[in-house]
Scaffold this motif. Structure first.
Motif, PDB file in Angstrom:
ATOM      1  N   SER A 177       0.951  -1.114   0.067  1.00  0.00           N
ATOM      2  CA  SER A 177       0.238   0.026   0.133  1.00  0.00           C
ATOM      3  C   SER A 177       1.000   1.216   0.198  1.00  0.00           C
ATOM      4  O   SER A 177       0.470   2.288  -0.769  1.00  0.00           O
ATOM      5  CB  SER A 177      -0.993  -0.106   1.181  1.00  0.00           C
ATOM      6  OG  SER A 177      -0.079  -0.211   2.449  1.00  0.00           O
ATOM      7  N   VAL A 219       2.020   1.750  -3.536  1.00  0.00           N
ATOM      8  CA  VAL A 219       0.853   2.279  -4.214  1.00  0.00           C
ATOM      9  C   VAL A 219       0.654   3.847  -4.067  1.00  0.00           C
ATOM     10  O   VAL A 219       0.644   4.634  -5.190  1.00  0.00           O
ATOM     11  CB  VAL A 219      -0.306   1.547  -4.008  1.00  0.00           C
ATOM     12  CG1 VAL A 219      -1.451   2.259  -4.679  1.00  0.00           C
ATOM     13  CG2 VAL A 219      -0.204   0.044  -4.501  1.00  0.00           C
ATOM     14  N   ARG A 220       0.847   4.170  -2.741  1.00  0.00           N
ATOM     15  CA  ARG A 220       0.560   5.659  -2.307  1.00  0.00           C
ATOM     16  C   ARG A 220       1.575   6.522  -3.089  1.00  0.00           C
ATOM     17  O   ARG A 220       1.547   7.518  -3.334  1.00  0.00           O
ATOM     18  CB  ARG A 220       0.497   5.756  -0.810  1.00  0.00           C
ATOM     19  CG  ARG A 220      -0.678   5.278  -0.280  1.00  0.00           C
ATOM     20  CD  ARG A 220      -1.133   5.654   1.173  1.00  0.00           C
ATOM     21  NE  ARG A 220       0.142   5.225   1.952  1.00  0.00           N
ATOM     22  CZ  ARG A 220      -0.023   4.273   2.723  1.00  0.00           C
ATOM     23  NH1 ARG A 220      -0.982   3.188   2.390  1.00  0.00           N
ATOM     24  NH2 ARG A 220       1.139   3.477   3.379  1.00  0.00           N
ATOM     25  N   TYR A 221       2.861   5.856  -3.141  1.00  0.00           N
ATOM     26  CA  TYR A 221       4.186   6.520  -3.593  1.00  0.00           C
ATOM     27  C   TYR A 221       3.888   6.814  -5.022  1.00  0.00           C
ATOM     28  O   TYR A 221       4.210   8.175  -5.363  1.00  0.00           O
ATOM     29  CB  TYR A 221       5.253   5.711  -3.555  1.00  0.00           C
ATOM     30  CG  TYR A 221       6.647   6.435  -4.054  1.00  0.00           C
ATOM     31  CD1 TYR A 221       7.356   7.192  -3.581  1.00  0.00           C
ATOM     32  CD2 TYR A 221       7.132   5.933  -5.288  1.00  0.00           C
ATOM     33  CE1 TYR A 221       8.351   7.989  -3.972  1.00  0.00           C
ATOM     34  CE2 TYR A 221       8.028   6.463  -5.862  1.00  0.00           C
ATOM     35  CZ  TYR A 221       8.907   7.386  -5.019  1.00  0.00           C
ATOM     36  OH  TYR A 221       9.987   7.781  -5.701  1.00  0.00           O
ATOM     37  N   ALA A 254       0.948   7.229  -6.705  1.00  0.00           N
ATOM     38  CA  ALA A 254      -0.024   8.416  -6.993  1.00  0.00           C
ATOM     39  C   ALA A 254       0.691   9.757  -6.571  1.00  0.00           C
ATOM     40  O   ALA A 254       0.383  10.905  -7.212  1.00  0.00           O
ATOM     41  CB  ALA A 254      -0.988   7.982  -5.932  1.00  0.00           C
ATOM     42  N   LYS A 255       1.450   9.993  -5.435  1.00  0.00           N
ATOM     43  CA  LYS A 255       2.016  11.259  -5.063  1.00  0.00           C
ATOM     44  C   LYS A 255       3.118  11.573  -6.031  1.00  0.00           C
ATOM     45  O   LYS A 255       3.297  12.740  -6.291  1.00  0.00           O
ATOM     46  CB  LYS A 255       2.486  10.893  -3.587  1.00  0.00           C
ATOM     47  CG  LYS A 255       3.207  12.292  -3.113  1.00  0.00           C
ATOM     48  CD  LYS A 255       3.661  12.295  -1.613  1.00  0.00           C
ATOM     49  CE  LYS A 255       4.109  13.343  -0.902  1.00  0.00           C
ATOM     50  NZ  LYS A 255       4.504  13.450   0.410  1.00  0.00           N
ATOM     51  N   GLY A 291       1.609  10.599 -10.232  1.00  0.00           N
ATOM     52  CA  GLY A 291       0.074  10.892 -10.583  1.00  0.00           C
ATOM     53  C   GLY A 291      -0.550   9.574 -11.110  1.00  0.00           C
ATOM     54  O   GLY A 291      -1.467   9.547 -11.699  1.00  0.00           O
ATOM     55  N   LYS A 292       0.286   8.431 -10.948  1.00  0.00           N
ATOM     56  CA  LYS A 292      -0.369   7.245 -11.366  1.00  0.00           C
ATOM     57  C   LYS A 292      -1.073   6.438 -10.275  1.00  0.00           C
ATOM     58  O   LYS A 292      -0.491   5.981  -9.295  1.00  0.00           O
ATOM     59  CB  LYS A 292       1.055   6.310 -11.938  1.00  0.00           C
ATOM     60  CG  LYS A 292       0.520   4.964 -12.433  1.00  0.00           C
ATOM     61  CD  LYS A 292      -0.448   4.849 -13.651  1.00  0.00           C
ATOM     62  CE  LYS A 292      -0.583   3.309 -14.115  1.00  0.00           C
ATOM     63  NZ  LYS A 292      -1.347   3.425 -15.338  1.00  0.00           N
ATOM     64  N   LYS A 293      -2.241   6.432 -10.393  1.00  0.00           N
ATOM     65  CA  LYS A 293      -3.251   5.813  -9.481  1.00  0.00           C
ATOM     66  C   LYS A 293      -3.598   4.603  -9.944  1.00  0.00           C
ATOM     67  O   LYS A 293      -4.212   4.244 -10.844  1.00  0.00           O
ATOM     68  CB  LYS A 293      -4.453   6.699  -9.193  1.00  0.00           C
ATOM     69  CG  LYS A 293      -4.283   8.089  -8.714  1.00  0.00           C
ATOM     70  CD  LYS A 293      -5.744   8.932  -8.468  1.00  0.00           C
ATOM     71  CE  LYS A 293      -5.216  10.377  -7.886  1.00  0.00           C
ATOM     72  NZ  LYS A 293      -6.590  10.973  -7.762  1.00  0.00           N
ATOM     73  N   ILE A 294      -3.311   3.395  -9.090  1.00  0.00           N
ATOM     74  CA  ILE A 294      -3.433   2.118  -9.315  1.00  0.00           C
ATOM     75  C   ILE A 294      -4.040   1.505  -7.783  1.00  0.00           C
ATOM     76  O   ILE A 294      -3.891   2.005  -6.912  1.00  0.00           O
ATOM     77  CB  ILE A 294      -2.324   1.227  -9.578  1.00  0.00           C
ATOM     78  CG1 ILE A 294      -1.110   1.351  -8.509  1.00  0.00           C
ATOM     79  CG2 ILE A 294      -1.894   1.696 -10.906  1.00  0.00           C
ATOM     80  CD1 ILE A 294      -0.099   0.285  -8.855  1.00  0.00           C
ATOM     81  N   SER A 295      -4.977   0.475  -8.054  1.00  0.00           N
ATOM     82  CA  SER A 295      -5.502  -0.225  -6.793  1.00  0.00           C
ATOM     83  C   SER A 295      -4.346  -0.959  -6.236  1.00  0.00           C
ATOM     84  O   SER A 295      -3.307  -1.474  -6.881  1.00  0.00           O
ATOM     85  CB  SER A 295      -6.756  -0.978  -6.961  1.00  0.00           C
ATOM     86  OG  SER A 295      -6.264  -2.030  -8.033  1.00  0.00           O
TER      87      SER A 295
END
Length: 457
Positions: A197, A200-202, A204-205, A208-212
């Motif tokens: 997790s 994954v947050r890294y 997105a931050k 800007g690549k958002k994955i589940s």
């Protein structure tokens, strides 16, 4: 009453079926195999009729039935009687002329030979059109699967969009220079902190690549990023394209995933090194890390408390730093003795054995081109053999990656020094604790408490 059976299989699509797995008492089984390249077969045999008459056992079946009539013929499905609707119709006519009743054991494109109530195939009935349409669908599906199987034998990428980080080239995946660094950074974050997790947050931050989280988990276990291809049947072919992560990094990812599966939920990414490891011996409840701060003060205190203590009054909180210090002391005292007394396999010998098996298969793989040029093997047989060798090598490589990177005896002395643990950060201590410790049992006493460590080995 005499019953015979007929099997027709394609080595590209399935392994050789068991001629005894019918669930019926069969007098004889006739078995043919598909010829992937009949022109090549004709060249190899040097005969002209090799193309026209590939089903030798079917012809033998008809000859035997003329000499000694039978009552029933068992097949797995109608599509095994021919490669086209016309061929199937011709063979049904041959059976009708011999007064042989045909029974299909399964009617799906992927038949199983244990259907308890087989149904007679009667194409002269009112549902003949429906049966014909089903046969056409099955043969079309079979041709598509044969095409995919030939691509698989040649280690070509499966159909569909290329995974994130790659582009689809002519015969293989190629690195996408724009997106591959994102995937590489994702793996590095997971290797550094062991948190899915968090990685994954890294992404997105940072990008800007958002994955589940489930998508991130699929990335971690996807053989594509390791330079391998995995097909629908689950088989993996090694070294088919350029990898994004190395073999050593892939092995470390697998070890981290296996280690995290042993931990309670939400503790794999916890910042504290003892999270998910401590259990209260009094109430058998896992202990979680709790932050406590005094009013109007910035300082925080960490405690370990039981998650679901059933006792009244509940088991008391224990200062986190004291448990951490006592854990380090117990490791330095107990780990060398545990390693000495444990019966550990010789990892170096196991690695040498697996490495030798991989090298032997690689040597056979390198001999195939010369066998083709000398005429010993045709190209399709060589491709099939190369495919099997590469899948076996990938399986051996997977077994090798599951072994510990170094001998436990070699590092037991180094990690038994208190200063080693004190010089580590909390995330680094978390990594090493989970490499060695399965559980820490906190034993409460009248005066204080003690710790009991359960090691993984």
């Amino acid at each position: 009453m005499r019953i015979v059976a007929y099997l027709y299989s394609d080595p590209l699509l399935e392994s050789k079926p068991d001629p005894e797995a019918w669930g019926w008492e069969v007098d004889r089984v006739y078995q043919d195999m598909a010829v992937s390249n009949p022109v090549e077969l004709s060249k190899r045999k040097g005969t002209k009729n090799a193309i026209a008459q590939p089903r030798s056992q079917w012809r033998q079946l008809l000859q035997d039935c003329q000499a000694d009539p039978v009552d029933f013929l068992l097949v797995r499905s109608l599509e095994e009687l021919g490669n086209s609707v016309q061929e199937v119709g011709d063979r049904l006519s041959e059976l009708e002329s011999l007064n042989i009743r045909l029974i299909t054991i399964a009617s799906s494109p992927h038949p199983t030979p244990h259907t308890p109530h087989p149904t007679p195939a009667t194409p002269l009935q009112a549902d003949f059109l429906k049966l014909l349409q089903q046969l056409q669908r099955e043969q079309r599906s079979r041709r598509i699967r044969q095409g995919h199987a030939r691509n698989r034998i040649k280690a070509l990428p499966p159909p569909g969009k290329a995974p994130y980080g790659y582009r689809r080239g002519k015969n293989r995946y190629t690195i996408d220079r724009a997106t591959a660094p994102v995937v590489k950074d994702f793996f590095e974050q997971f290797l550094l902190y062991g948190s899915l997790s968090g990685a994954v947050r890294y992404l997105a931050k940072r990008y800007g690549k958002k994955i589940s989280v489930s998508t991130g988990h699929r990335w971690l276990i996807n053989p594509v990023y390791r330079g391998d291809l995995e097909y629908r049947d689950g088989e993996v072919v090694a070294d088919t394209h350029e990898a994004i992560i190395s073999r050593d990094e892939a092995a470390q990812v697998d070890r981290l995933l296996r280690r995290n599966r042993r931990l309670p939920p939400r503790t794999a990414s916890a910042p504290q090194s003892l999270a998910g490891l401590v259990v209260c011996s009094e109430c058998q409840s896992p202990m979680t890390v709790t932050r406590v701060s005094a009013p109007r003060k910035d300082q925080e205190y960490l405690y370990l408390r039981p998650v679901g203590c059933p006792k009244q009054p509940r088991c008391k909180l224990v200062p986190y730093e004291q448990v951490l210090q006592r854990t380090i002391e117990r490791i330095c005292e107990d780990l060398p003795r545990a390693v000495t007394s444990a019966t550990m396999p010789d990892m170096d010998a196991i690695k040498q054995e697996i490495g030798g098996a991989i090298a032997a298969k690689q040597a056979i793989l390198e001999q195939l081109p010369s066998l083709v040029s000398s005429g010993v093997l045709d190209q399709e047989t060589a491709d099939l053999r190369a495919y099997k060798l590469r899948t076996e090598m990938a399986e051996l490589q997977g077994n090798l990656s599951q072994l510990p990177p170094v001998s436990l005896q070699a590092i037991a002395q180094a990690v038994s020094i208190p200063q080693f643990w004190l010089d580590l950060s909390e995330s680094e201590r978390r990594f090493y604790f989970r490499e060695f410790i399965r559980q820490i049992e906190l034993i409460r006493q009248e005066q204080g408490w003690q710790l009991k460590l359960a090691f993984i080995f």
